[in-house]
Design an enzyme around this catalytic site. Structure first.
Site, mmCIF file in Angstrom:
data_model
loop_
_atom_site.group_PDB
_atom_site.id
_atom_site.type_symbol
_atom_site.label_atom_id
_atom_site.label_comp_id
_atom_site.label_asym_id
_atom_site.label_seq_id
_atom_site.Cartn_x
_atom_site.Cartn_y
_atom_site.Cartn_z
ATOM 1 N N SER A 11 0.828 -1.142 0.038
ATOM 2 C CA SER A 11 -0.066 0.010 -0.086
ATOM 3 C C SER A 11 0.881 1.269 0.171
ATOM 4 O O SER A 11 1.663 1.732 0.947
ATOM 5 C CB SER A 11 -0.855 0.038 1.302
ATOM 6 N N HIS A 36 -0.952 -1.093 -4.345
ATOM 7 C CA HIS A 36 -2.302 -0.908 -3.826
ATOM 8 C C HIS A 36 -2.194 0.681 -3.496
ATOM 9 O O HIS A 36 -1.474 1.283 -2.888
ATOM 10 C CB HIS A 36 -2.251 -1.606 -2.381
ATOM 11 N N ASP A 38 -4.537 3.829 -2.407
ATOM 12 C CA ASP A 38 -5.670 4.232 -1.464
ATOM 13 C C ASP A 38 -6.279 5.725 -1.952
ATOM 14 O O ASP A 38 -5.608 6.664 -1.595
ATOM 15 C CB ASP A 38 -5.347 4.148 -0.142
ATOM 16 N N MET A 40 -9.084 8.362 -1.001
ATOM 17 C CA MET A 40 -10.049 8.746 0.146
ATOM 18 C C MET A 40 -10.542 10.153 0.044
ATOM 19 O O MET A 40 -9.683 10.897 -0.530
ATOM 20 C CB MET A 40 -9.189 8.594 1.593
ATOM 21 N N HIS A 69 -8.039 1.034 -4.751
ATOM 22 C CA HIS A 69 -9.098 1.158 -3.678
ATOM 23 C C HIS A 69 -9.783 2.429 -3.445
ATOM 24 O O HIS A 69 -9.139 3.228 -2.892
ATOM 25 C CB HIS A 69 -8.325 0.516 -2.472
ATOM 26 N N MET A 71 -12.161 4.626 -1.613
ATOM 27 C CA MET A 71 -12.908 4.869 -0.475
ATOM 28 C C MET A 71 -13.238 6.410 -0.578
ATOM 29 O O MET A 71 -12.969 7.236 0.101
ATOM 30 C CB MET A 71 -11.923 4.766 0.791
ATOM 31 N N MET A 144 -11.968 -5.815 4.585
ATOM 32 C CA MET A 144 -11.263 -4.851 5.171
ATOM 33 C C MET A 144 -10.989 -5.372 6.522
ATOM 34 O O MET A 144 -12.035 -5.911 7.302
ATOM 35 C CB MET A 144 -11.873 -3.396 5.195
ATOM 36 N N GLY A 149 -9.190 4.126 6.351
ATOM 37 C CA GLY A 149 -8.940 5.639 6.635
ATOM 38 C C GLY A 149 -7.626 5.836 6.903
ATOM 39 O O GLY A 149 -7.241 6.895 6.561
ATOM 40 N N GLY A 151 -3.314 3.834 7.516
ATOM 41 C CA GLY A 151 -2.534 3.053 7.718
ATOM 42 C C GLY A 151 -2.163 2.882 9.171
ATOM 43 O O GLY A 151 -2.381 3.674 10.001
ATOM 44 N N GLY A 152 -1.384 1.541 9.347
ATOM 45 C CA GLY A 152 -0.817 1.425 10.605
ATOM 46 C C GLY A 152 -1.686 1.090 11.796
ATOM 47 O O GLY A 152 -1.270 0.913 13.010
ATOM 48 N N ASP A 178 -6.779 -6.285 3.643
ATOM 49 C CA ASP A 178 -6.291 -4.993 3.759
ATOM 50 C C ASP A 178 -6.510 -4.509 5.078
ATOM 51 O O ASP A 178 -7.675 -4.245 5.534
ATOM 52 C CB ASP A 178 -6.816 -4.059 2.540
ATOM 53 N N GLY A 179 -5.299 -4.285 5.784
ATOM 54 C CA GLY A 179 -5.282 -3.381 7.235
ATOM 55 C C GLY A 179 -4.653 -4.260 8.312
ATOM 56 O O GLY A 179 -5.257 -5.322 8.439
ATOM 57 N N GLY A 180 -3.364 -3.948 8.649
ATOM 58 C CA GLY A 180 -3.032 -4.583 9.806
ATOM 59 C C GLY A 180 -2.474 -5.966 9.555
ATOM 60 O O GLY A 180 -2.071 -6.765 10.249
ATOM 61 N N GLY A 200 0.909 -1.984 4.086
ATOM 62 C CA GLY A 200 1.518 -0.757 3.928
ATOM 63 C C GLY A 200 2.532 -0.688 4.915
ATOM 64 O O GLY A 200 3.769 -0.747 4.594
#
Ligand code: DX5
Ligand code: ZN
Length: 233
Positions: A11, A36, A38, A40, A69, A71, A144, A149, A151-152, A178-180, A200
């Site tokens: 990401s 990827h 993002d 937003m 992606h 959002m 998700m 919204g 990263g991290g 996606d995420g974590g 990411g």
């Protein structure tokens, strides 16, 4: 039995936006399959990132396909701009569609503008059954594993059941998470049936990016193979 390629999609949200071309080259030479991206809009999610002109520049700098992606609250309206900017996968969120008809219109619009793959994404709070009627119409379902919204954030293991449900329903497209994702959580995603793995901070924050991407691919492939044994040809 259907087999799925494991795809590692770093990401760019965790890249240095002032040095995007360098960071893209870094993860590409380290073995990234996709990038990827993002997008937003500060409406669907609180954060605001990039739009079509920057995606176009990323496309110009990239060698691998862009996994975009969205959002954003109105993906239909912006589909053409992102397709023209070079999106290979274009994913919208189920939550922005008020009705099943609107989901179909959005998928139809994405096909019309000619993206290679259409994806539909689900927030952690959205039931997986809300995409059941569209599984034959999308190439990818993005599950998700954080509230979108930023990263991290920490991985939410409770969403893994959605991935299991999709494969048990016989969904044969790609499942992305996606995420974590990191060394601990990525194998759980693949073991549940996910084959597209976004990371990411775990990739851009790694000391050795080629090793991390290589490890993620191996971990993903072996955990996925345990669930869906490879076809003997
Ligand atoms: C979150 C984004 C993710 C994010 C993942 O809203 O959709 O793609 O960049 O970042 P990590 O891997 O750091 O959780
Ligand atoms: Zn994302």
């Amino acid at each position: 039995m259907k087999t799925y390629p494991t795809i590692i999609s770093p990401s760019l949200l965790s890249a240095d936006f002032a040095r995007l071309a360098e960071d893209i080259a870094r993860v590409e030479s380290a073995g990234a399959d996709w990038l990827h991206v993002d997008v937003m809009d500060a409406h669907f999610v609180p954060n605001l990132t990039i739009g079509p002109p920057v995606v176009k520049s990323i496309f110009g700098a990239a060698k691998v396909p862009l996994d975009v992606h969205l959002m954003i609250t109105d993906p239909k309206q912006h589909a053409e701009a992102f397709a023209k900017a070079g999106a290979h996968v274009l994913t919208f969120h189920r939550e922005v569609c008020a009705s099943p008809d609107e989901v179909r219109e959005t998928i139809g619009r994405f096909r019309e503008v000619g993206v290679d793959q259409v994806g539909i994404a689900l927030n952690p709070a959205t039931a997986v059954e809300t995409v059941a009627d569209f599984l034959g119409e999308v190439d990818l379902v993005l599950v998700m594993s954080v509230v979108p919204g930023f990263g991290g954030q920490s991985f939410m293991p409770e969403v893994l059941d959605k991935v299991t449900w999709l494969r048990d329903e016989g969904y044969e497209g790609s499942i992305e998470m996606d995420g974590g994702l990191n060394y601990e959580t990525l194998p759980l995603c693949a073991a549940a049936g996910a084959n597209c793995l976004v990371a990411g901070s775990a990739i851009f924050g790694a000391k050795d990016i080629p090793k991390t991407i290589g490890d993620f691919r191996r971990l993903g492939e072996s955990a996925l193979a345990e669930r869906t044994p490879r076809e003997v040809s």
